[in-house]
Design a protein around this motif. Structure first.
Motif, mmCIF file in Angstrom:
data_model
loop_
_atom_site.group_PDB
_atom_site.id
_atom_site.type_symbol
_atom_site.label_atom_id
_atom_site.label_comp_id
_atom_site.label_asym_id
_atom_site.label_seq_id
_atom_site.Cartn_x
_atom_site.Cartn_y
_atom_site.Cartn_z
ATOM 1 N N LEU A 43 0.823 -1.208 0.000
ATOM 2 C CA LEU A 43 0.000 0.000 0.000
ATOM 3 C C LEU A 43 0.855 1.257 0.000
ATOM 4 C CD1 LEU A 43 -2.860 -0.993 2.475
ATOM 5 C CD2 LEU A 43 -3.051 -0.617 0.004
ATOM 6 N N GLU A 44 1.959 1.234 0.737
ATOM 7 C CA GLU A 44 2.843 2.401 0.766
ATOM 8 C C GLU A 44 3.515 2.631 -0.587
ATOM 9 O OE1 GLU A 44 3.962 2.526 5.503
ATOM 10 O OE2 GLU A 44 5.449 1.740 4.101
ATOM 11 N N VAL A 45 3.958 1.577 -1.232
ATOM 12 C CA VAL A 45 4.600 1.720 -2.543
ATOM 13 C C VAL A 45 3.588 2.190 -3.584
ATOM 14 C CG1 VAL A 45 5.694 0.440 -4.437
ATOM 15 C CG2 VAL A 45 6.475 0.102 -2.083
ATOM 16 N N ILE A 46 2.399 1.590 -3.594
ATOM 17 C CA ILE A 46 1.354 2.007 -4.539
ATOM 18 C C ILE A 46 0.980 3.463 -4.297
ATOM 19 C CG2 ILE A 46 -1.080 1.673 -5.137
ATOM 20 C CD1 ILE A 46 -0.551 -1.373 -4.638
ATOM 21 N N SER A 47 0.833 3.833 -3.036
ATOM 22 C CA SER A 47 0.489 5.221 -2.704
ATOM 23 C C SER A 47 1.579 6.188 -3.147
ATOM 24 C CB SER A 47 0.259 5.366 -1.197
ATOM 25 O OG SER A 47 -0.844 4.592 -0.796
ATOM 26 N N ALA A 48 2.829 5.795 -2.980
ATOM 27 C CA ALA A 48 3.942 6.658 -3.397
ATOM 28 C C ALA A 48 3.895 6.901 -4.901
ATOM 29 C CB ALA A 48 5.277 6.025 -3.000
ATOM 30 N N VAL A 49 3.594 5.866 -5.661
ATOM 31 C CA VAL A 49 3.479 6.025 -7.115
ATOM 32 C C VAL A 49 2.296 6.927 -7.449
ATOM 33 C CG1 VAL A 49 3.019 4.807 -9.281
ATOM 34 C CG2 VAL A 49 4.620 3.833 -7.618
ATOM 35 N N LEU A 50 1.160 6.713 -6.793
ATOM 36 C CA LEU A 50 -0.028 7.525 -7.060
ATOM 37 C C LEU A 50 0.190 8.993 -6.710
ATOM 38 C CD1 LEU A 50 -2.839 5.124 -5.795
ATOM 39 C CD2 LEU A 50 -2.307 5.718 -8.173
ATOM 40 N N VAL A 51 0.907 9.245 -5.605
ATOM 41 C CA VAL A 51 1.175 10.630 -5.196
ATOM 42 C C VAL A 51 2.062 11.339 -6.214
ATOM 43 C CG1 VAL A 51 2.459 11.991 -3.483
ATOM 44 C CG2 VAL A 51 0.767 10.343 -2.730
ATOM 45 N N SER A 52 2.915 10.601 -6.880
ATOM 46 C CA SER A 52 3.843 11.228 -7.831
ATOM 47 C C SER A 52 3.201 11.536 -9.181
ATOM 48 C CB SER A 52 5.082 10.352 -8.017
ATOM 49 O OG SER A 52 4.727 9.128 -8.616
ATOM 50 N N ILE A 53 1.990 11.040 -9.418
ATOM 51 C CA ILE A 53 1.267 11.321 -10.664
ATOM 52 C C ILE A 53 0.214 12.387 -10.360
ATOM 53 C CG2 ILE A 53 -0.208 10.346 -12.467
ATOM 54 C CD1 ILE A 53 1.061 7.585 -11.735
ATOM 55 N N PRO A 54 0.290 13.551 -10.997
ATOM 56 C CA PRO A 54 -0.636 14.647 -10.660
ATOM 57 C C PRO A 54 -2.120 14.275 -10.699
ATOM 58 C CG PRO A 54 1.124 15.463 -12.044
ATOM 59 C CD PRO A 54 1.284 13.970 -11.994
ATOM 60 N N ALA A 55 -2.533 13.483 -11.670
ATOM 61 C CA ALA A 55 -3.951 13.141 -11.800
ATOM 62 C C ALA A 55 -4.450 12.227 -10.679
ATOM 63 C CB ALA A 55 -4.213 12.489 -13.151
ATOM 64 N N THR A 56 -3.551 11.485 -10.046
ATOM 65 C CA THR A 56 -3.961 10.544 -8.999
ATOM 66 C C THR A 56 -3.387 10.901 -7.627
ATOM 67 O OG1 THR A 56 -2.103 9.090 -9.507
ATOM 68 C CG2 THR A 56 -4.184 8.646 -10.650
ATOM 69 N N ALA A 57 -2.754 12.062 -7.529
ATOM 70 C CA ALA A 57 -2.099 12.451 -6.270
ATOM 71 C C ALA A 57 -3.086 12.505 -5.112
ATOM 72 C CB ALA A 57 -1.402 13.791 -6.435
ATOM 73 N N TRP A 58 -4.300 12.989 -5.362
ATOM 74 C CA TRP A 58 -5.291 13.088 -4.284
ATOM 75 C C TRP A 58 -5.642 11.710 -3.734
ATOM 76 C CZ3 TRP A 58 -9.949 10.609 -4.635
ATOM 77 C CH2 TRP A 58 -10.298 10.121 -5.900
ATOM 78 N N PHE A 59 -5.764 10.714 -4.627
ATOM 79 C CA PHE A 59 -6.103 9.367 -4.179
ATOM 80 C C PHE A 59 -4.939 8.740 -3.413
ATOM 81 C CE2 PHE A 59 -6.571 4.756 -4.766
ATOM 82 C CZ PHE A 59 -7.803 4.589 -4.155
ATOM 83 N N GLY A 60 -3.722 8.957 -3.898
ATOM 84 C CA GLY A 60 -2.543 8.450 -3.198
ATOM 85 C C GLY A 60 -2.404 9.053 -1.815
ATOM 86 N N ALA A 61 -2.658 10.362 -1.709
ATOM 87 C CA ALA A 61 -2.579 11.031 -0.409
ATOM 88 C C ALA A 61 -3.658 10.522 0.539
ATOM 89 C CB ALA A 61 -2.699 12.538 -0.593
ATOM 90 N N ALA A 62 -4.858 10.293 0.022
ATOM 91 C CA ALA A 62 -5.943 9.763 0.858
ATOM 92 C C ALA A 62 -5.613 8.350 1.337
ATOM 93 C CB ALA A 62 -7.254 9.773 0.079
ATOM 94 N N LEU A 63 -5.051 7.545 0.453
ATOM 95 C CA LEU A 63 -4.666 6.186 0.825
ATOM 96 C C LEU A 63 -3.566 6.208 1.887
ATOM 97 C CD1 LEU A 63 -5.075 3.180 0.334
ATOM 98 C CD2 LEU A 63 -3.498 3.342 -1.590
ATOM 99 N N LEU A 64 -2.585 7.090 1.708
ATOM 100 C CA LEU A 64 -1.525 7.222 2.709
ATOM 101 C C LEU A 64 -2.071 7.702 4.045
ATOM 102 C CD1 LEU A 64 1.522 8.713 0.780
ATOM 103 C CD2 LEU A 64 1.321 6.462 1.856
ATOM 104 N N ALA A 65 -3.042 8.598 4.019
ATOM 105 C CA ALA A 65 -3.642 9.076 5.270
ATOM 106 C C ALA A 65 -4.303 7.920 6.012
ATOM 107 C CB ALA A 65 -4.654 10.179 4.980
ATOM 108 N N CYS A 66 -4.980 7.042 5.289
ATOM 109 C CA CYS A 66 -5.601 5.872 5.922
ATOM 110 C C CYS A 66 -4.553 4.914 6.494
ATOM 111 C CB CYS A 66 -6.491 5.145 4.918
ATOM 112 S SG CYS A 66 -7.935 6.080 4.415
ATOM 113 N N VAL A 67 -3.512 4.673 5.721
ATOM 114 C CA VAL A 67 -2.438 3.784 6.182
ATOM 115 C C VAL A 67 -1.786 4.348 7.448
ATOM 116 C CG1 VAL A 67 -0.150 2.860 5.609
ATOM 117 C CG2 VAL A 67 -1.983 2.776 3.917
ATOM 118 N N MET A 68 -1.513 5.642 7.447
ATOM 119 C CA MET A 68 -0.856 6.258 8.600
ATOM 120 C C MET A 68 -1.781 6.328 9.818
ATOM 121 S SD MET A 68 2.141 6.444 7.703
ATOM 122 C CE MET A 68 2.662 7.109 9.263
ATOM 123 N N ALA A 69 -3.066 6.551 9.603
ATOM 124 C CA ALA A 69 -4.012 6.548 10.720
ATOM 125 C C ALA A 69 -4.056 5.157 11.356
ATOM 126 C CB ALA A 69 -5.396 6.971 10.245
ATOM 127 N N GLY A 70 -4.085 4.131 10.523
ATOM 128 C CA GLY A 70 -4.051 2.764 11.033
ATOM 129 C C GLY A 70 -2.752 2.461 11.762
#
Length: 104
Positions: A43-70
């Motif tokens: 999940l962290e690797v997928i999120s890192a890739v998503l954050v680096s792509i402008p069109a999917t950065a919001w989804f990657g950041a949201a996924l990382l927020a969930c991972v970090m909250a957990g």
């Protein structure tokens, strides 16, 4: 900022996926099994890739927020610790006010 976030979580996720000893130990402490380390690392690797792509950065950041909250919840409940930052020693605060580095 996105690049730094992506690099940080790419490194953390890769460490989990490669089985760095510290990561294996931490996931053994929470007793969910090592499969959870792979899921978290993935999940962290997928999120890192998503954050680096402008069109999917919001989804990657949201996924990382969930991972970090957990991660924070698991750390506080299963591993132990405090949500309150540790206080800095008085000498370090005094030295910082005076513009000096603490030598202790």
């Amino acid at each position: 900022m996105q690049v730094l976030l992506a690099l940080a979580f790419l490194a953390a996720g890769t460490a989990k996926l490669l089985g760095v000893e510290d990561m294996v130990t931490i996931f053994a402490q929470i007793a969910f099994g090592q499969w959870f380390r792979y899921v978290t690392g993935g999940l962290e690797v997928i999120s890192a890739v998503l954050v680096s792509i402008p069109a999917t950065a919001w989804f990657g950041a949201a996924l990382l927020a969930c991972v970090m909250a957990g991660a924070a919840l698991i750390h506080l409940v299963l591993i132990g610790g405090s949500a309150v930052p540790a206080p800095r020693p008085a000498a370090a605060r005094r030295d910082r006010r005076m513009g000096q580095a603490s030598v202790r």
